[in-house]
Design a protein around this motif. Structure first.
Motif, PDB file in Angstrom:
ATOM      1  N   GLN A  65       0.610  -1.233  -0.044  1.00  0.00           N
ATOM      2  CA  GLN A  65       0.025  -0.070  -0.085  1.00  0.00           C
ATOM      3  C   GLN A  65       0.892   1.317  -0.044  1.00  0.00           C
ATOM      4  O   GLN A  65       0.485   2.315  -0.581  1.00  0.00           O
ATOM      5  N   ARG A  69       0.799   4.299  -2.793  1.00  0.00           N
ATOM      6  CA  ARG A  69       0.681   5.545  -2.406  1.00  0.00           C
ATOM      7  C   ARG A  69       1.930   6.286  -2.976  1.00  0.00           C
ATOM      8  O   ARG A  69       1.437   7.581  -3.203  1.00  0.00           O
ATOM      9  N   ASP A 162      -1.153  11.833  -5.091  1.00  0.00           N
ATOM     10  CA  ASP A 162      -2.203  11.204  -5.086  1.00  0.00           C
ATOM     11  C   ASP A 162      -2.329  10.378  -3.566  1.00  0.00           C
ATOM     12  O   ASP A 162      -3.267  10.361  -2.864  1.00  0.00           O
ATOM     13  N   GLN A 166      -4.709  10.706  -0.421  1.00  0.00           N
ATOM     14  CA  GLN A 166      -5.523   9.744   0.249  1.00  0.00           C
ATOM     15  C   GLN A 166      -5.100   9.314   1.759  1.00  0.00           C
ATOM     16  O   GLN A 166      -5.811   8.835   2.557  1.00  0.00           O
ATOM     17  N   ASP A 167      -4.186   9.907   2.141  1.00  0.00           N
ATOM     18  CA  ASP A 167      -3.465   9.488   3.469  1.00  0.00           C
ATOM     19  C   ASP A 167      -4.033  10.650   4.440  1.00  0.00           C
ATOM     20  O   ASP A 167      -3.960  10.364   5.752  1.00  0.00           O
ATOM     21  N   GLU A 170     -10.685  12.022   5.431  1.00  0.00           N
ATOM     22  CA  GLU A 170     -11.438  12.328   4.192  1.00  0.00           C
ATOM     23  C   GLU A 170     -11.935  13.640   4.188  1.00  0.00           C
ATOM     24  O   GLU A 170     -12.161  14.208   3.082  1.00  0.00           O
ATOM     25  N   ARG A 173      -9.643  15.929   2.029  1.00  0.00           N
ATOM     26  CA  ARG A 173      -8.925  15.327   0.698  1.00  0.00           C
ATOM     27  C   ARG A 173      -9.228  16.314  -0.491  1.00  0.00           C
ATOM     28  O   ARG A 173      -8.427  16.686  -1.324  1.00  0.00           O
ATOM     29  N   LYS A 177      -6.536  18.448  -2.799  1.00  0.00           N
ATOM     30  CA  LYS A 177      -6.492  18.189  -4.159  1.00  0.00           C
ATOM     31  C   LYS A 177      -6.608  19.298  -5.023  1.00  0.00           C
ATOM     32  O   LYS A 177      -5.937  19.578  -5.792  1.00  0.00           O
TER      33      LYS A 177
END
Length: 414
Positions: A65, A69, A162, A166-167, A170, A173, A177
């Motif tokens: 993973q 990442r 990206d 993702q880390d 939520e 994010r 971005k």
């Protein structure tokens, strides 16, 4: 000369490939197009093995993973595609080696590329980078002139960005971005020509960056908004103490840059415990200064100037008209055609500065001894002349070897 060939065509008349061969202690000419054609299958196999090995190496180091990442697939694909592009573009390659009595080693490589190939810059509207060096005053032990392609950078490291997104929690994010997208848009105000000079010492880190700009004023306005974004604060980075001053009619924007490294490492997943390694915070506090590191921006005559660290004299010197110091002039004199890349690295000055800065926070039982003396430069250059791409390497090999032997002999454990 000696010729190696798979063809029976060479006879008493000699080899046409040797016509115009450059003089040197050792000169080699390679019919790259023919060799790539003969060994295409093996080359593709080697690149595939590299692709797989690179990804597996990251997976072993950071887990499956973690590698995902970091964008392992996109990075390895970009690298292997670049190698394929180069191999498919080069028709012939000349290598010339000269070794002087003083122990100086010069390596020059000239690659003739195919017309219309990705490496064919004959009609490209790129400017020579040499003029940027005139703004790098002072004796920086490390200097770079280079072209920066933001699109290419994002193609290679977009997966890493990206992964960072993702880390994040939520709810953060989408905002981060959008911040990355704005960063790319801000960079579009700059052109591809960059110059960088940096050094380190017991006083800290200093760097000057100079870039050609399409719209320098808009870049600075949008960049200042960017670095004040809450997304950076969430990652532990902050800019404060904003002020303005004027240097010979040029407006300079000043501020301080600080990083909370415990928070920064935690956000990136580098230290899930949130605990920094012993001595790390102390070292970084010294590196950036208790009140942060000075950060200045200015634009003048189609260029954007950025200075980090040091004091205001760093920007004052960069904005002053003049010519590059002698060591840079000497390095640039070796560049034939349009300068596309230059690296100047003074081993003595650079290692001495690094040790002065970080040695005091390292293993106290070890003392590194860097002998005093004149600069010991490694110079690497890249240039274009029509469809000929040139690479050059110059090094005082004997002196550098003696320098590192001296370090090894005189450095000791306390």
């Amino acid at each position: 000369y000696a010729a190696l060939t798979a063809s029976p065509e060479i006879g008493e008349g000699g080899c046409a490939l040797a016509d115009g061969l450059l003089a040197g202690d050792l000169s080699i000419r390679v019919d790259a197009k023919k060799l790539v054609g003969i060994y295409r299958e093996q080359i593709d196999g080697a690149l595939q093995m590299f692709d797989q090995g690179f990804q597996q190496g990251l997976e072993q180091a950071y887990g499956e993973q973690g590698a995902e990442r970091m964008g392992a697939t996109s990075m390895s694909t970009a690298m292997t595609d670049s190698v394929r592009t180069a191999l498919d573009s080069i028709e012939t390659m000349d290598c010339v080696v000269n070794y002087g009595e003083s122990g100086r080693l010069d390596l020059d490589i000239a690659m003739q590329v195919a017309a219309g190939s990705p490496l064919d810059d004959a009609d490209a509207a790129k400017t020579d980078l040499t003029a940027l060096a005139t703004h790098l005053h002072g004796d920086f032990p490390c200097v770079l002139l280079f072209r920066f392609d933001m699109k290419g950078y994002m193609d290679m490291f977009g997966g890493v960005m990206d992964g960072v997104v993702q880390d994040l929690p939520e709810e953060k994010r989408a905002g981060f971005k959008a911040y990355l997208d704005r960063s790319v848009a801000v960079m579009d105000h700059l052109e591809d020509g960059w110059a960088l000079g940096l050094d380190m010492s017991a006083k800290g880190f200093r760097a000057v960056m100079i870039a050609r700009a399409k719209d320098g004023q808009t870049y600075i306005e949008e960049y200042r908004e960017l670095i004040a974004s809450p997304e950076l604060v969430d990652m532990g980075m902050s800019f404060g103490n904003a002020s303005e001053r004027t240097v010979s009619g040029t407006q300079v924007h000043s501020g301080s840059f600080q990083i909370d490294f415990v928070k920064y490492m935690s956000v990136l997943g580098m230290d899930e415990s949130g605990a920094a390694p012993p001595g790390f915070v102390e070292a970084m506090t010294h590196f950036f200064g208790k009140n942060g590191m000075l950060f200045e921006l200015a634009t003048k005559d189609g260029l954007v100037y950025t200075t980090i660290g040091g004091d205001i004299s760093l920007m004052d010197e960069a904005l002053a008209d003049g010519k590059p110091p002698l060591h840079l002039e000497t390095a640039l004199a070796r560049v034939p055609g349009r300068c596309d890349f230059l690296l100047y690295l003074d081993f003595r000055g650079f290692l001495k500065g690094v040790w002065e800065l970080v040695g005091q926070f390292g293993d106290e039982s070890f003392e590194l001894s860097v002998p005093d003396g004149p600069p010991l430069p490694l110079t690497m250059t890249g240039a274009s002349e029509g469809r000929v791409q040139r690479l050059g390497v110059s090094l005082e090999l004997t002196q550098v070897a003696e320098f590192f032997k001296s370090i090894q002999k005189n450095s000791k454990r306390r």
